[in-house]
Design a protein around this motif. Structure first.
Motif, PDB file in Angstrom:
ATOM      1  N   THR A 368       0.839  -1.216   0.000  1.00  9.82           N
ATOM      2  CA  THR A 368       0.000   0.000   0.000  1.00  9.82           C
ATOM      3  C   THR A 368       0.865   1.254   0.000  1.00  9.82           C
ATOM      4  O   THR A 368       0.652   2.194  -0.780  1.00  9.82           O
ATOM      5  CB  THR A 368      -0.917   0.012   1.225  1.00  9.82           C
ATOM      6  OG1 THR A 368      -1.766  -1.143   1.180  1.00  9.82           O
ATOM      7  CG2 THR A 368      -1.777   1.271   1.255  1.00  9.82           C
ATOM      8  N   TYR A 371       2.619   1.679  -3.249  1.00 13.19           N
ATOM      9  CA  TYR A 371       1.668   2.218  -4.237  1.00 13.19           C
ATOM     10  C   TYR A 371       1.493   3.719  -4.050  1.00 13.19           C
ATOM     11  O   TYR A 371       1.465   4.491  -5.013  1.00 13.19           O
ATOM     12  CB  TYR A 371       0.335   1.495  -4.094  1.00 13.19           C
ATOM     13  CG  TYR A 371      -0.791   2.148  -4.853  1.00 13.19           C
ATOM     14  CD1 TYR A 371      -0.838   2.112  -6.239  1.00 13.19           C
ATOM     15  CD2 TYR A 371      -1.805   2.822  -4.174  1.00 13.19           C
ATOM     16  CE1 TYR A 371      -1.864   2.729  -6.929  1.00 13.19           C
ATOM     17  CE2 TYR A 371      -2.831   3.437  -4.854  1.00 13.19           C
ATOM     18  CZ  TYR A 371      -2.861   3.388  -6.237  1.00 13.19           C
ATOM     19  OH  TYR A 371      -3.864   3.993  -6.925  1.00 13.19           O
ATOM     20  N   ILE A 380       3.214   5.499 -12.203  1.00  7.57           N
ATOM     21  CA  ILE A 380       2.328   4.345 -12.315  1.00  7.57           C
ATOM     22  C   ILE A 380       1.232   4.659 -13.312  1.00  7.57           C
ATOM     23  O   ILE A 380       0.669   5.756 -13.290  1.00  7.57           O
ATOM     24  CB  ILE A 380       1.745   3.986 -10.927  1.00  7.57           C
ATOM     25  CG1 ILE A 380       0.879   2.745 -11.026  1.00  7.57           C
ATOM     26  CG2 ILE A 380       0.970   5.141 -10.341  1.00  7.57           C
ATOM     27  CD1 ILE A 380       0.450   2.223  -9.666  1.00  7.57           C
ATOM     28  N   ASP A 384      -1.098  -0.851 -14.408  1.00  5.65           N
ATOM     29  CA  ASP A 384      -0.366  -1.243 -13.208  1.00  5.65           C
ATOM     30  C   ASP A 384      -1.166  -0.968 -11.950  1.00  5.65           C
ATOM     31  O   ASP A 384      -1.103  -1.715 -10.961  1.00  5.65           O
ATOM     32  CB  ASP A 384       0.975  -0.501 -13.139  1.00  5.65           C
ATOM     33  CG  ASP A 384       1.907  -0.909 -14.270  1.00  5.65           C
ATOM     34  OD1 ASP A 384       1.735  -2.017 -14.796  1.00  5.65           O
ATOM     35  OD2 ASP A 384       2.799  -0.107 -14.613  1.00  5.65           O
ATOM     36  N   ARG A 385      -1.919   0.090 -11.991  1.00 11.85           N
ATOM     37  CA  ARG A 385      -2.762   0.439 -10.840  1.00 11.85           C
ATOM     38  C   ARG A 385      -3.818  -0.630 -10.594  1.00 11.85           C
ATOM     39  O   ARG A 385      -4.067  -1.032  -9.456  1.00 11.85           O
ATOM     40  CB  ARG A 385      -3.412   1.791 -11.113  1.00 11.85           C
ATOM     41  CG  ARG A 385      -4.209   2.350  -9.947  1.00 11.85           C
ATOM     42  CD  ARG A 385      -4.609   3.783 -10.260  1.00 11.85           C
ATOM     43  NE  ARG A 385      -5.482   4.305  -9.240  1.00 11.85           N
ATOM     44  CZ  ARG A 385      -6.800   4.130  -9.225  1.00 11.85           C
ATOM     45  NH1 ARG A 385      -7.359   3.431 -10.191  1.00 11.85           N
ATOM     46  NH2 ARG A 385      -7.535   4.633  -8.259  1.00 11.85           N
ATOM     47  N   ILE A 388      -2.110  -3.645  -9.033  1.00 11.10           N
ATOM     48  CA  ILE A 388      -1.815  -3.431  -7.615  1.00 11.10           C
ATOM     49  C   ILE A 388      -3.086  -3.526  -6.782  1.00 11.10           C
ATOM     50  O   ILE A 388      -3.103  -4.134  -5.696  1.00 11.10           O
ATOM     51  CB  ILE A 388      -1.120  -2.075  -7.425  1.00 11.10           C
ATOM     52  CG1 ILE A 388       0.250  -2.094  -8.094  1.00 11.10           C
ATOM     53  CG2 ILE A 388      -0.980  -1.728  -5.947  1.00 11.10           C
ATOM     54  CD1 ILE A 388       0.954  -0.767  -8.093  1.00 11.10           C
TER      55      ILE A 388
END
Length: 420
Positions: A368, A371, A380, A384-385, A388
């Motif tokens: 987290t 990120y 990002i 990719d988000r 995640i």
């Protein structure tokens, strides 16, 4: 054209030096007057003064005197044309125009007999014209061209006598003194005109010098102005560029921080939950591990006790014909050991599962914050988000069930986006 305008145009000409040095002479031999002048401005000033003087004498003048006004007017018109149309012409051309126009008209005085408005002869002739108008022509001819006098009548003779008295008088000492004084006044008048001409020429040179310095100073001011304007424009453009770059970077950084802060607010509770959940699962794992240890100790103790305290009768029953007692005790022993082994196995699995889930929660917490850091640095992308988000909010493998797996939640990222 005024004298000031004439001087300005003369000084602005590329031939200003020639115009200030040109020479001419107004000859009036019939009244014993010669006026040398230097510079076009001096000539123009003398001519304007004569025209203005004749205009002040009125419009009702005899034709012979009106010719004097016309004479000076023609010279002025030639000077106007020269300074307006030919002031920047070639020197030779300018010299030819001056000789053929200005000097030619000035030299025509020998045929036109012009007079200066402020000469004593004009004052005398105007008085004769007022008192003896019929005798004016002969008086004028006696002063300007005595050889052209016609004595065929009384009026002509009177005019000649009046002009003779004005010019020569008689031979008395008083008359001689008066004539001498008039001659002295003529000399002073000519000298005064010469000094006026020289002063006019000096004034023209000073005006030209001032105009040149003014032009040079104006050019320096313009150059300085252009330099300062260029420096200001360069500084302004550079400052604007730096400011725009700073503004864009600041806007991007602020937007990134806002996004990071929003993401932090949204993921703060899940991160806190995963942190507390990791601690709780560690405690549960340690508790299960303690129970495993306790059961192992109990199992060892029971096994040791059973093996050590088993009655001899039961051991002998294994080798006797009646083995019922041995079988019964074996079943009890095996059942007890099986329950202990099953409990140990379950507790071990629960302990490992707790430690595994605790580690998974810790990884989710760290992921987290990773990120959030990636969101802050804008490194990002959308795909990719989603990956995640699926990793953060996917189901974890507990290890308690057979073939237990951790499939990703369909559309987890999209659901989380919609929730945001």
């Amino acid at each position: 054209m005024t004298l000031t305008e004439f001087r300005r145009l003369s000084n602005e000409s590329i031939n200003a030096t020639w115009l200030n040095d040109v020479n001419t002479t107004f000859n009036f031999p019939y009244i014993n007057s010669s006026i040398p002048l230097k510079g076009a401005s001096s000539v123009y000033e003398f001519v304007l003064k004569q025209i203005e003087g004749w205009e002040k004498l009125g419009e009702n003048l005899p034709a012979e005197l009106s010719e004097s006004k016309r004479y000076f007017t023609i010279i002025r018109n030639h000077l106007d044309g020269l300074i307006i149309s030919h002031r920047d012409a070639d020197i030779n051309q300018l010299q030819n125009i001056w000789n053929s126009n200005v000097n030619a008209v000035i030299a025509s005085s020998m045929n036109l007999f012009p007079l200066k408005f402020n000469s004593p002869e004009v004052e005398f002739l105007l008085k004769v014209y007022q008192e003896y108008p019929s005798s004016f022509n002969s008086a004028f001819s006696f002063i300007t061209s005595p050889s052209n006098i016609n004595y065929n009548n009384k009026e002509s003779f009177i005019g000649a006598i009046l002009a003779y008295e004005f010019t020569l008088k008689d031979a008395s000492k008083i008359v001689k003194r008066g004539a001498a004084e008039r001659g002295s006044l003529k000399v002073l008048e000519n000298e005064l005109e010469t000094h006026f001409s020289e002063a006019e020429n000096d004034l023209s040179e000073h005006i030209k010098m001032i105009n040149d310095k003014y032009t040079e100073f104006t050019q320096k001011i313009d150059d300085l102005k252009n330099t300062k304007e260029k420096a200001y424009d360069d500084w302004f453009n550079k400052t604007s560029s730096n400011f725009n770059e700073f503004d864009n970077n600041s806007s991007t950084a602020i937007k990134s921080l806002e996004t990071s802060y929003e993401e932090l607010l949204r993921l703060k509770k899940p991160a806190e939950y995963w942190k507390s959940r990791a601690i709780e699962l560690k405690k549960e794992g340690k508790t299960s591990l303690n129970w495993v240890i306790a059961l192992v100790v109990i199992a060892v103790t029971v096994l040791y006790t059973l093996l050590w305290l088993t009655p001899d009768v039961m051991m002998k029953s294994f080798f006797s014909d009646d083995r019922s007692t041995a079988v019964r005790w074996s079943i009890i022993f095996i059942t007890l050991i099986s329950f202990l082994a099953f409990g140990i196995k379950v507790l071990v699995k629960i302990s490992f599962s707790s430690f595994h889930l605790s580690r998974d929660a810790e990884e989710r917490e760290r992921l987290t914050y990773v990120y959030l850091a990636m969101v802050k640095d804008s490194s990002i992308d959308k795909e990719d988000r989603h990956l995640i988000m699926q990793s953060l909010f996917s189901r974890a493998d507990t290890g308690l069930l057979k073939d237990d797996s951790s499939p990703t939640m369909p559309g987890a990222g999209s659901l989380f986006d919609k929730f945001k």
